[in-house]
Design a protein around this motif. Structure first.
Motif, PDB file in Angstrom:
ATOM      1  N   SER A   1       0.830  -1.208   0.000  1.00 48.67           N
ATOM      2  CA  SER A   1       0.000   0.000   0.000  1.00 48.67           C
ATOM      3  C   SER A   1       0.865   1.258   0.000  1.00 48.67           C
ATOM      4  O   SER A   1       0.621   2.197  -0.758  1.00 48.67           O
ATOM      5  CB  SER A   1      -0.925   0.016   1.208  1.00 48.67           C
ATOM      6  OG  SER A   1      -1.789  -1.080   1.187  1.00 48.67           O
ATOM      7  N   PHE A   2       1.881   1.283   0.864  1.00 44.53           N
ATOM      8  CA  PHE A   2       2.786   2.425   0.906  1.00 44.53           C
ATOM      9  C   PHE A   2       3.525   2.576  -0.429  1.00 44.53           C
ATOM     10  O   PHE A   2       3.678   3.683  -0.944  1.00 44.53           O
ATOM     11  CB  PHE A   2       3.801   2.263   2.046  1.00 44.53           C
ATOM     12  CG  PHE A   2       3.311   2.747   3.372  1.00 44.53           C
ATOM     13  CD1 PHE A   2       3.692   3.977   3.866  1.00 44.53           C
ATOM     14  CD2 PHE A   2       2.468   1.966   4.145  1.00 44.53           C
ATOM     15  CE1 PHE A   2       3.250   4.432   5.098  1.00 44.53           C
ATOM     16  CE2 PHE A   2       2.021   2.398   5.379  1.00 44.53           C
ATOM     17  CZ  PHE A   2       2.408   3.639   5.855  1.00 44.53           C
ATOM     18  N   ALA A   3       3.967   1.455  -1.006  1.00 46.07           N
ATOM     19  CA  ALA A   3       4.694   1.493  -2.274  1.00 46.07           C
ATOM     20  C   ALA A   3       3.816   2.036  -3.400  1.00 46.07           C
ATOM     21  O   ALA A   3       4.282   2.808  -4.246  1.00 46.07           O
ATOM     22  CB  ALA A   3       5.213   0.100  -2.621  1.00 46.07           C
ATOM     23  N   ARG A   4       2.529   1.647  -3.402  1.00 49.69           N
ATOM     24  CA  ARG A   4       1.623   2.142  -4.445  1.00 49.69           C
ATOM     25  C   ARG A   4       1.440   3.646  -4.327  1.00 49.69           C
ATOM     26  O   ARG A   4       1.456   4.376  -5.317  1.00 49.69           O
ATOM     27  CB  ARG A   4       0.265   1.443  -4.356  1.00 49.69           C
ATOM     28  CG  ARG A   4      -0.699   1.841  -5.469  1.00 49.69           C
ATOM     29  CD  ARG A   4      -2.064   1.210  -5.288  1.00 49.69           C
ATOM     30  NE  ARG A   4      -2.665   1.506  -4.003  1.00 49.69           N
ATOM     31  CZ  ARG A   4      -3.215   2.683  -3.695  1.00 49.69           C
ATOM     32  NH1 ARG A   4      -3.210   3.678  -4.555  1.00 49.69           N
ATOM     33  NH2 ARG A   4      -3.763   2.873  -2.516  1.00 49.69           N
TER      34      ARG A   4
ATOM     35  N   VAL B   1       0.081  11.970  -1.776  1.00 52.10           N
ATOM     36  CA  VAL B   1      -1.361  11.766  -1.880  1.00 52.10           C
ATOM     37  C   VAL B   1      -1.698  11.056  -3.193  1.00 52.10           C
ATOM     38  O   VAL B   1      -1.312  11.511  -4.267  1.00 52.10           O
ATOM     39  CB  VAL B   1      -2.120  13.114  -1.818  1.00 52.10           C
ATOM     40  CG1 VAL B   1      -3.612  12.901  -1.993  1.00 52.10           C
ATOM     41  CG2 VAL B   1      -1.817  13.829  -0.525  1.00 52.10           C
ATOM     42  N   ALA B   2      -2.418   9.960  -3.097  1.00 52.45           N
ATOM     43  CA  ALA B   2      -2.957   9.254  -4.258  1.00 52.45           C
ATOM     44  C   ALA B   2      -4.480   9.256  -4.110  1.00 52.45           C
ATOM     45  O   ALA B   2      -5.017   8.630  -3.203  1.00 52.45           O
ATOM     46  CB  ALA B   2      -2.425   7.823  -4.320  1.00 52.45           C
TER      47      ALA B   2
ATOM     48  N   ASP C   1      -5.588   8.122  -0.530  1.00 53.93           N
ATOM     49  CA  ASP C   1      -4.594   7.462   0.294  1.00 53.93           C
ATOM     50  C   ASP C   1      -3.503   8.480   0.553  1.00 53.93           C
ATOM     51  O   ASP C   1      -2.947   9.064  -0.376  1.00 53.93           O
ATOM     52  CB  ASP C   1      -4.011   6.242  -0.423  1.00 53.93           C
ATOM     53  CG  ASP C   1      -5.017   5.110  -0.549  1.00 53.93           C
ATOM     54  OD1 ASP C   1      -6.003   5.110   0.214  1.00 53.93           O
ATOM     55  OD2 ASP C   1      -4.812   4.230  -1.400  1.00 53.93           O
ATOM     56  N   VAL C   2      -3.224   8.733   1.812  1.00 54.15           N
ATOM     57  CA  VAL C   2      -2.277   9.768   2.207  1.00 54.15           C
ATOM     58  C   VAL C   2      -1.168   9.144   3.035  1.00 54.15           C
ATOM     59  O   VAL C   2      -1.431   8.412   3.985  1.00 54.15           O
ATOM     60  CB  VAL C   2      -2.977  10.870   3.042  1.00 54.15           C
ATOM     61  CG1 VAL C   2      -1.983  11.915   3.508  1.00 54.15           C
ATOM     62  CG2 VAL C   2      -4.106  11.498   2.266  1.00 54.15           C
TER      63      VAL C   2
ATOM     64  N   GLY D   1      -1.378   6.789   6.197  1.00 58.53           N
ATOM     65  CA  GLY D   1      -0.183   6.077   6.622  1.00 58.53           C
ATOM     66  C   GLY D   1       0.814   7.086   7.155  1.00 58.53           C
ATOM     67  O   GLY D   1       0.994   8.156   6.566  1.00 58.53           O
ATOM     68  N   LEU D   2       1.433   6.767   8.268  1.00 57.03           N
ATOM     69  CA  LEU D   2       2.388   7.681   8.896  1.00 57.03           C
ATOM     70  C   LEU D   2       3.757   7.031   8.943  1.00 57.03           C
ATOM     71  O   LEU D   2       3.877   5.836   9.234  1.00 57.03           O
ATOM     72  CB  LEU D   2       1.943   8.031  10.317  1.00 57.03           C
ATOM     73  CG  LEU D   2       0.601   8.734  10.426  1.00 57.03           C
ATOM     74  CD1 LEU D   2       0.173   8.825  11.884  1.00 57.03           C
ATOM     75  CD2 LEU D   2       0.675  10.111   9.821  1.00 57.03           C
TER      76      LEU D   2
END
Length: 112
Positions: A12-15, A32-33, A76-77, A43-44
């Motif tokens: 998820s982070f990679a995307r 931001v996606a 997704d941030v 995600g932090l």
């Protein structure tokens, strides 16, 4: 209270890193996606260079509250926090996060 879910897992982070827009301001980096629908997912990331666990957790809590105040729409941030955020006044942290999210293209949820 806005509905913000947790973004977890390396894929998820990679995307988000691969497809999202990036903005950096004074100790905060936002990636931001945007998505079609659904709640915001956050995600932090705070590196060990920011300090010991107590300091890193303080930075995470401050970033999470600043995002809640912004109330993002379906996106997704990923927020990356630096050590300076631990000592900044919270109003300034909110301002940094708001300008970063706006510059990176995070949709703002409309008032209902």
């Amino acid at each position: 209270m806005p509905s913000i879910q947790s973004l977890s897992g390396k894929p998820s982070f990679a995307r988000v890193h691969a497809t999202g827009r990036r903005c950096s301001r004074d100790g905060v980096t936002a990636i931001v996606a945007t998505r079609e629908s659904g709640p915001a997912r956050l995600g932090l990331a705070v590196g060990k260079s920011a300090g010991k666990a107590v300091v890193r957790n303080k930075i995470r809590r401050r970033l999470r509250e600043a995002v809640r105040a912004y109330d993002p729409g379906p996106a997704d941030v990923v927020l990356i926090g630096r050590a300076a955020l631990a000592t900044e006044p919270f109003s300034r942290v909110e301002e940094y996060v708001k300008t970063c999210l706006e510059s990176a293209g995070a949709p703002k949820r409309s008032a209902r």
